[in-house]
Scaffold this motif. Structure first.
Motif, PDB file in Angstrom:
ATOM      1  N   GLY A   1     -45.103  11.768 -24.016  1.00 36.29           N
ATOM      2  CA  GLY A   1     -45.755  12.727 -24.313  1.00 36.29           C
ATOM      3  C   GLY A   1     -45.464  14.166 -23.929  1.00 36.29           C
ATOM      4  N   SER A   2     -44.148  14.067 -23.184  1.00 39.32           N
ATOM      5  CA  SER A   2     -43.728  15.174 -22.681  1.00 39.32           C
ATOM      6  C   SER A   2     -42.672  16.198 -23.465  1.00 39.32           C
ATOM      7  N   LYS A   3     -42.461  17.412 -23.124  1.00 35.28           N
ATOM      8  CA  LYS A   3     -41.461  18.010 -23.767  1.00 35.28           C
ATOM      9  C   LYS A   3     -40.443  18.374 -23.104  1.00 35.28           C
ATOM     10  N   ARG A   4     -40.583  18.019 -21.532  1.00 32.48           N
ATOM     11  CA  ARG A   4     -39.470  18.418 -20.629  1.00 32.48           C
ATOM     12  C   ARG A   4     -38.725  17.248 -20.557  1.00 32.48           C
ATOM     13  N   MET A   5     -37.618  17.218 -21.246  1.00 32.98           N
ATOM     14  CA  MET A   5     -36.431  16.129 -21.441  1.00 32.98           C
ATOM     15  C   MET A   5     -35.937  15.853 -19.946  1.00 32.98           C
ATOM     16  N   LYS A   6     -35.949  16.629 -18.811  1.00 30.27           N
ATOM     17  CA  LYS A   6     -35.630  16.194 -17.491  1.00 30.27           C
ATOM     18  C   LYS A   6     -36.571  16.307 -16.508  1.00 30.27           C
ATOM     19  N   GLY A   7     -37.984  15.940 -16.991  1.00 28.78           N
ATOM     20  CA  GLY A   7     -39.156  16.208 -16.235  1.00 28.78           C
ATOM     21  C   GLY A   7     -39.459  14.740 -15.860  1.00 28.78           C
ATOM     22  N   ASN A   8     -40.798  14.769 -15.328  1.00 25.49           N
ATOM     23  CA  ASN A   8     -41.159  13.383 -14.769  1.00 25.49           C
ATOM     24  C   ASN A   8     -41.499  12.396 -15.774  1.00 25.49           C
ATOM     25  N   SER A   9     -41.952  12.416 -16.776  1.00 24.78           N
ATOM     26  CA  SER A   9     -42.357  11.617 -17.795  1.00 24.78           C
ATOM     27  C   SER A   9     -40.721  10.770 -18.277  1.00 24.78           C
ATOM     28  N   TYR A  10     -39.864  11.668 -18.469  1.00 22.01           N
ATOM     29  CA  TYR A  10     -38.645  11.110 -18.869  1.00 22.01           C
ATOM     30  C   TYR A  10     -38.121  10.427 -17.650  1.00 22.01           C
TER      31      TYR A  10
ATOM     32  N   PRO B   1     -47.665  14.370 -19.227  1.00 24.83           N
ATOM     33  CA  PRO B   1     -48.076  15.585 -18.373  1.00 24.83           C
ATOM     34  C   PRO B   1     -49.718  15.899 -18.636  1.00 24.83           C
ATOM     35  N   VAL B   2     -50.160  16.419 -17.683  1.00 31.33           N
ATOM     36  CA  VAL B   2     -51.459  16.802 -17.854  1.00 31.33           C
ATOM     37  C   VAL B   2     -51.265  18.533 -18.106  1.00 31.33           C
ATOM     38  N   HIS B   3     -51.909  18.905 -19.326  1.00 29.43           N
ATOM     39  CA  HIS B   3     -51.630  20.376 -19.797  1.00 29.43           C
ATOM     40  C   HIS B   3     -53.112  20.772 -19.674  1.00 29.43           C
ATOM     41  N   TRP B   4     -53.354  21.841 -19.085  1.00 36.42           N
ATOM     42  CA  TRP B   4     -54.614  22.562 -19.037  1.00 36.42           C
ATOM     43  C   TRP B   4     -55.861  21.642 -18.957  1.00 36.42           C
ATOM     44  N   ASP B   5     -55.638  20.658 -17.792  1.00 34.00           N
ATOM     45  CA  ASP B   5     -56.704  19.667 -17.292  1.00 34.00           C
ATOM     46  C   ASP B   5     -57.013  18.726 -18.491  1.00 34.00           C
ATOM     47  N   GLN B   6     -56.132  18.523 -19.859  1.00 35.35           N
ATOM     48  CA  GLN B   6     -56.219  17.536 -20.681  1.00 35.35           C
ATOM     49  C   GLN B   6     -55.008  16.976 -21.097  1.00 35.35           C
TER      50      GLN B   6
ATOM     51  N   ALA C   1     -49.333  15.315 -13.144  1.00 36.01           N
ATOM     52  CA  ALA C   1     -50.045  17.027 -12.934  1.00 36.01           C
ATOM     53  C   ALA C   1     -49.221  17.834 -11.836  1.00 36.01           C
ATOM     54  N   GLY C   2     -49.062  19.025 -11.882  1.00 34.98           N
ATOM     55  CA  GLY C   2     -48.491  19.959 -10.847  1.00 34.98           C
ATOM     56  C   GLY C   2     -49.281  19.802  -9.767  1.00 34.98           C
ATOM     57  N   PHE C   3     -50.710  19.854  -9.690  1.00 36.69           N
ATOM     58  CA  PHE C   3     -51.499  19.784  -8.512  1.00 36.69           C
ATOM     59  C   PHE C   3     -52.724  18.981  -8.669  1.00 36.69           C
ATOM     60  N   GLY C   4     -53.588  19.194  -9.265  1.00 36.03           N
ATOM     61  CA  GLY C   4     -54.701  18.267  -9.259  1.00 36.03           C
ATOM     62  C   GLY C   4     -55.781  19.111 -10.017  1.00 36.03           C
TER      63      GLY C   4
ATOM     64  N   VAL D   1     -60.317  13.958 -11.111  1.00 36.01           N
ATOM     65  CA  VAL D   1     -60.710  14.530 -12.211  1.00 36.01           C
ATOM     66  C   VAL D   1     -59.895  14.127 -13.438  1.00 36.01           C
ATOM     67  N   TYR D   2     -58.537  14.302 -13.150  1.00 41.76           N
ATOM     68  CA  TYR D   2     -57.639  13.871 -14.258  1.00 41.76           C
ATOM     69  C   TYR D   2     -57.734  12.529 -14.581  1.00 41.76           C
ATOM     70  N   THR D   3     -57.892  11.667 -13.453  1.00 46.02           N
ATOM     71  CA  THR D   3     -57.923  10.112 -13.768  1.00 46.02           C
ATOM     72  C   THR D   3     -58.882   9.761 -14.822  1.00 46.02           C
TER      73      THR D   3
HETATM   74  C1  FMN Z   1     -48.935  24.205 -20.672  1.00 46.27           C
HETATM   75  C2  FMN Z   1     -48.896  23.721 -19.111  1.00 46.27           C
HETATM   76  C3  FMN Z   1     -50.312  23.422 -18.581  1.00 46.27           C
HETATM   77  C4  FMN Z   1     -50.198  22.647 -17.552  1.00 46.27           C
HETATM   78  N1  FMN Z   1     -51.542  22.431 -16.768  1.00 46.27           N
HETATM   79  C5  FMN Z   1     -51.779  21.611 -15.860  1.00 46.27           C
HETATM   80  C6  FMN Z   1     -52.916  21.530 -15.141  1.00 46.27           C
HETATM   81  O1  FMN Z   1     -54.089  21.964 -15.898  1.00 46.27           O
HETATM   82  N2  FMN Z   1     -53.199  21.019 -14.074  1.00 46.27           N
HETATM   83  C7  FMN Z   1     -52.167  20.476 -13.378  1.00 46.27           C
HETATM   84  O2  FMN Z   1     -52.293  20.018 -12.200  1.00 46.27           O
HETATM   85  N3  FMN Z   1     -50.732  20.708 -13.784  1.00 46.27           N
HETATM   86  C8  FMN Z   1     -50.579  21.295 -15.032  1.00 46.27           C
HETATM   87  N4  FMN Z   1     -49.300  21.690 -15.436  1.00 46.27           N
HETATM   88  C9  FMN Z   1     -48.079  21.146 -14.610  1.00 46.27           C
HETATM   89  C10 FMN Z   1     -47.494  19.647 -15.198  1.00 46.27           C
HETATM   90  O3  FMN Z   1     -48.544  18.960 -15.526  1.00 46.27           O
HETATM   91  C11 FMN Z   1     -46.541  19.339 -14.269  1.00 46.27           C
HETATM   92  O4  FMN Z   1     -45.710  20.204 -14.246  1.00 46.27           O
HETATM   93  C12 FMN Z   1     -46.178  18.051 -14.729  1.00 46.27           C
HETATM   94  O5  FMN Z   1     -45.576  17.229 -13.627  1.00 46.27           O
HETATM   95  C13 FMN Z   1     -45.177  17.962 -15.698  1.00 46.27           C
HETATM   96  O6  FMN Z   1     -44.732  16.499 -16.251  1.00 46.27           O
HETATM   97  P1  FMN Z   1     -43.297  16.284 -17.102  1.00 46.27           P
HETATM   98  O7  FMN Z   1     -42.454  16.645 -16.323  1.00 46.27           O
HETATM   99  O8  FMN Z   1     -43.705  14.812 -17.358  1.00 46.27           O
HETATM  100  O9  FMN Z   1     -43.456  17.084 -18.289  1.00 46.27           O
HETATM  101  C14 FMN Z   1     -49.124  22.422 -16.716  1.00 46.27           C
HETATM  102  C15 FMN Z   1     -47.764  22.497 -17.151  1.00 46.27           C
HETATM  103  C16 FMN Z   1     -47.824  23.329 -18.605  1.00 46.27           C
HETATM  104  C17 FMN Z   1     -46.188  23.565 -18.986  1.00 46.27           C
END
Ligand code: FMN
Length: 184
Positions: free
Chosen positions: A9-18, A85-90, A129-132, A136-138
């Motif tokens: 579900g990620s757009k980041r081709m060099k990111g964690n999900s990939y 990834p988690v995006h805006w808590d969702q 998730a970038g932080f947490g 709650v995310y789980t």
């Molecule tokens: C649009 C957007 C929204 C994000 N929202 C959150 C968030 O709500 N909480 C969080 O911890 N990280 C958030 N992040 C950070 C990503 O979850 C994090 O970078 C993740 O490791 C990306 O995974 P990926 O490399 O597989 O895409 C967000 C990133 C983007 C681009």
């Protein structure tokens, strides 16, 4: 061999999900029949909520896109793995659209509201998730995974890694655990 559908579900081709997808796909070589569905490269439109799918009793959709083409694969696989990834808590938007489209498996004439051909499938969700906050995310991921029951995924497991730069060792451990769970 088990049929496993991996949805990225990620757009980041060099990111964690990939990174985790590559590792898991490598580990599953020769052990499972794997289909990769990388949402960022696909056309997955929003559910029209038109209820056209309710005129039949097998999973179907009138839209002509990559989700509709994937319906037979979703229905026949033994297990699905979602990496995202988690995006805006969702759930990220395209993945939420993917979940919404499983409405095409909903059948109000059935006691369990499902027209899935198989209802014994496994579902693993591994989110980054970038932080947490990870707890709650789980819960959020579990709530969403639960909705895939309509498509026949009744045995689900969620994990959230709360560090955007996930160390190699954690990736390796995650891959091992997921592969073992999916194959057993
Ligand atoms: C649009 C957007 C929204 C994000 N929202 C959150 C968030 O709500 N909480 C969080 O911890 N990280 C958030 N992040 C950070 C990503 O979850 C994090 O970078 C993740 O490791 C990306 O995974 P990926 O490399 O597989 O895409 C967000 C990133 C983007 C681009």
């Amino acid at each position: 061999m088990k049929k496993i559908l991996i949805v990225n579900g990620s757009k980041r081709m060099k990111g964690n999900s990939y990174a985790l997808e590559n590792r898991i796909a490598e580990q599953l070589k020769g052990k499972a029949d794997v289909t990769l569905f990388e949402i960022g490269k696909k056309d997955v439109r929003a559910c029209l909520a038109c209820d056209a799918c309710k005129r039949q009793h097998t999973p179907n959709c009138i839209q002509n896109d990559d989700f509709t083409s994937l319906i037979p694969e979703i229905d026949s696989c033994d297990a699905m793995l979602i990496l995202a990834p988690v995006h805006w808590d969702q759930f990220p938007a395209q993945l939420k659209a993917f979940l919404d489209r499983t409405y095409s498996f909903m059948d109000f004439t059935q006691p369990d509201f499902s027209m899935a051909g198989r209802k014994d499938k496994k579902l693993a969700g591994y989110f980054f998730a970038g932080f947490g906050p990870v707890n709650v995310y789980t819960q959020m991921v579990e709530t969403n995974l639960k909705s895939f029951a309509t498509a026949g995924f009744r045995d689900y497991k969620a994990h959230v890694a709360g560090d955007a730069n996930v160390p190699e060792s954690i990736m390796e451990k995650a891959a091992d655990e997921i592969v073992e769970w999916l194959l057993n």
